[in-house]
Design an enzyme around this catalytic site. Structure first.
Site, PDB file in Angstrom:
ATOM      1  N   LYS A 101      37.352  98.734  75.107  1.00 54.18           N
ATOM      2  CA  LYS A 101      37.594  97.738  74.047  1.00 54.18           C
ATOM      3  C   LYS A 101      36.935  98.152  72.736  1.00 54.18           C
ATOM      4  O   LYS A 101      37.451  97.854  71.662  1.00 54.18           O
ATOM      5  CB  LYS A 101      37.057  96.364  74.474  1.00 54.18           C
ATOM      6  CG  LYS A 101      37.763  95.791  75.683  1.00 54.18           C
ATOM      7  CD  LYS A 101      37.157  94.470  76.091  1.00 54.18           C
ATOM      8  CE  LYS A 101      35.757  94.570  76.635  1.00 54.18           C
ATOM      9  NZ  LYS A 101      35.603  95.261  77.919  1.00 54.18           N
ATOM     10  N   GLN A 161      33.302  92.158  78.450  1.00 50.76           N
ATOM     11  CA  GLN A 161      33.619  92.206  79.893  1.00 50.76           C
ATOM     12  C   GLN A 161      35.146  92.179  80.070  1.00 50.76           C
ATOM     13  O   GLN A 161      35.862  92.634  79.197  1.00 50.76           O
ATOM     14  CB  GLN A 161      32.930  91.069  80.660  1.00 50.76           C
ATOM     15  CG  GLN A 161      31.416  91.195  80.733  1.00 50.76           C
ATOM     16  CD  GLN A 161      30.695  90.702  79.507  1.00 50.76           C
ATOM     17  OE1 GLN A 161      30.980  89.634  78.994  1.00 50.76           O
ATOM     18  NE2 GLN A 161      29.740  91.454  79.007  1.00 50.76           N
TER      19      GLN A 161
HETATM   20  P1  IMP Z   1      25.719  89.905  84.207  1.00 49.10           P
HETATM   21  O1  IMP Z   1      26.791  89.725  83.177  1.00 49.10           O
HETATM   22  O2  IMP Z   1      24.586  90.786  83.756  1.00 49.10           O
HETATM   23  O3  IMP Z   1      25.256  88.610  84.780  1.00 49.10           O
HETATM   24  O4  IMP Z   1      26.387  90.705  85.431  1.00 49.10           O
HETATM   25  C1  IMP Z   1      27.373  90.153  86.278  1.00 49.10           C
HETATM   26  C2  IMP Z   1      28.399  91.208  86.675  1.00 49.10           C
HETATM   27  O5  IMP Z   1      29.174  91.564  85.529  1.00 49.10           O
HETATM   28  C3  IMP Z   1      27.809  92.504  87.206  1.00 49.10           C
HETATM   29  O6  IMP Z   1      28.664  93.027  88.193  1.00 49.10           O
HETATM   30  C4  IMP Z   1      27.814  93.413  85.992  1.00 49.10           C
HETATM   31  O7  IMP Z   1      27.833  94.769  86.337  1.00 49.10           O
HETATM   32  C5  IMP Z   1      29.103  92.978  85.348  1.00 49.10           C
HETATM   33  N1  IMP Z   1      29.132  93.199  83.905  1.00 49.10           N
HETATM   34  C6  IMP Z   1      28.580  92.442  82.932  1.00 49.10           C
HETATM   35  N2  IMP Z   1      28.850  92.939  81.726  1.00 49.10           N
HETATM   36  C7  IMP Z   1      29.610  94.022  81.932  1.00 49.10           C
HETATM   37  C8  IMP Z   1      30.257  94.951  81.039  1.00 49.10           C
HETATM   38  O8  IMP Z   1      30.184  94.849  79.805  1.00 49.10           O
HETATM   39  N3  IMP Z   1      30.962  95.955  81.637  1.00 49.10           N
HETATM   40  C9  IMP Z   1      31.096  96.044  82.979  1.00 49.10           C
HETATM   41  N4  IMP Z   1      30.538  95.201  83.836  1.00 49.10           N
HETATM   42  C10 IMP Z   1      29.805  94.203  83.310  1.00 49.10           C
END
Ligand code: IMP
Length: 424
Positions: free
Chosen positions: A15, A219
């Site tokens: 992105k 994300q």
């Molecule tokens: P959190 O957003 O840190 O709570 O992570 C929750 C899940 O989302 C995990 O599996 C992370 O690896 C994934 N995740 C969060 N942000 C990203 C991103 O920008 N790229 C890929 N995976 C993400």
């Protein structure tokens, strides 16, 4: 003209490159969800950046970079990021921080560790879930509180009391002081105090005036809090439905909606992944595609493109166009598989199950397509792509019913085949 750039997979779709390309000529570029868990890779004039909080349009001097209310902001990360970017640009970019966005405080990371969220779900250790949880529990600290230091100290003190009761055995938590946390925050916020304001009003006025506004999702659809692979998801709404709420502007008519999907699939963190590959092919994709987290450095899990999951993302994001990235990484493979359906408990299904437990039991039904050997990085015209690569793209379009407006064949901005975002 309003354009949304939305991730169609488990994040890391590219992105950042797409936003950076389209931000030329934009008036506003807006992040509306997530926080420093994102890592959007941009190559600006030969220098590689991983932007975590600041929108990837920040590299153009006329652009106002907006961090809208749907975000959670870590001021330490923002300070570092802005310092690096300002040095690169030879001046400070224009920034607007929503007064109603929430702040990530040091205790959010502590709680993420104390609750073992990283081990359980593979979270990024950036304090994301605890910060969004505080927002929902009316226990959050907002960017606007930085303008009222006594209210800031009061809110932090209330939160610390609750945390001290919840974690009596944690020396780290017991050692926190509201005075010190507030003082640290105010010193980090110093350079940004004048950038705090009513972001939703600014966005609304820009849209009313017909300005060029770009919304940069973070994300991807499969990490959406509600429609992703819950509980292996992030804590914000990552889809088009999350956009109005994340900017505070109702019924935005987003004319161009660009769904960004990688030509294969990756996932970082835990959770079901039906087309995940083991060993040789995964190692090949990971090595050639540099599939290591921009934020955490973790190796990404790699697999074949999953068209069932992509169709799910299409229903959530209603893209007018797709941007397919990293097609160059697939060069050199004899054959390439795409998942067109799943088998679940003896039946073939073509829908994406919303329960992660069901998805974990799905096995992919593959269509096998011929590969190509040519290096694609020098290709700039669609017709100059090898016929097997064109037929791979055609298979995607046939299965999801959305045209391709851009194909990325390398990380640099010029390594792009633009087929056009204008006509549907
Ligand atoms: P959190 O957003 O840190 O709570 O992570 C929750 C899940 O989302 C995990 O599996 C992370 O690896 C994934 N995740 C969060 N942000 C990203 C991103 O920008 N790229 C890929 N995976 C993400």
């Amino acid at each position: 003209m309003a354009t949304a750039i939305l991730g169609m997979q488990w994040g890391d779709e590219g992105k950042g490159k797409v936003t950076h390309l389209l931000a030329k000529g934009a008036d506003l570029v807006v992040r509306f969800n997530g926080g420093p868990n994102a890592g959007h890779t941009v190559i600006d004039r030969g220098v590689r950046f991983g932007t975590h909080l600041v929108p990837a349009g920040v590299f153009y001097p006329g652009v106002l970079s907006v961090l809208a209310n749907g975000m959670v902001i870590d001021l330490e990360v923002l300070g570092q990021e802005m310092a690096e970017i300002s040095l690169h640009l030879g001046g400070r970019p224009k920034l607007l921080l929503s007064e109603t966005a929430h702040l990530i405080l040091p205790y959010h990371r502590m709680v993420e560790d104390l609750e073992g969220m990283t081990g359980k779900f593979g979270t990024t250790r950036r304090g994301i879930a605890p910060a969004y949880r505080d927002r929902a529990a009316k226990a959050g600290v907002r960017v606007g509180d930085l303008l009222a230091p006594s209210r800031l100290r009061e809110r932090i003190a209330e939160r610390l009391d609750a945390l001290a009761r919840a974690w009596p055995g944690s020396q780290e938590v017991q050692g926190l002081s509201a005075q010190k946390l507030a003082a640290d925050l105010l010193s980090q916020a110093g350079p940004f105090l004048e950038d705090i304001g009513d972001a939703s009003g600014t966005i609304r006025r820009a849209l009313d005036a017909g300005q060029n506004v770009l919304f940069e999702g973070a994300q991807g659809a499969l990490l959406d809090l509600d429609f992703g692979t819950y509980p292996y998801v992030t804590s914000s709404s990552t889809t088009l439905a999350g956009l109005p709420n994340g900017i505070g502007v109702p019924l935005v008519d987003v004319e161009r909606r660009i769904g960004v999907a990688k030509a294969y699939l990756t996932r970082v963190g835990d959770g079901p992944f039906p087309t995940e590959l083991s060993e040789d092919v995964a190692d090949y994709l990971r090595g050639k595609g540099g599939e290591f987290g921009t934020t955490t450095g973790r190796p990404r899990r790699c697999g074949w493109l999953d068209l069932v999951a992509l169709r799910h993302a299409v229903t959530l994001n209603a893209p007018t166009h797709l941007a397919i990235t990293k097609l160059d990484i697939l060069s050199g493979m004899d054959e390439i598989k795409v998942c067109v359906a799943y088998r679940l408990r003896g039946s073939q299904i073509s829908r994406f199950p919303l329960a992660a437990e069901d998805l974990a039991q799905c096995t992919p039904v593959y269509e096998t397509l011929p590969g190509w050997s040519e290096n694609l990085r020098g290709v700039r015209e669609y017709d100059a792509l090898p016929k097997e690569a064109r037929s791979y793209l055609a298979t995607i379009v046939e299965n999801v019913g959305v045209p391709v407006g851009l194909v990325s064949v390398g990380a640099a901005p010029e390594e792009t085949v633009e087929t056009g975002f204008d006509s549907p």
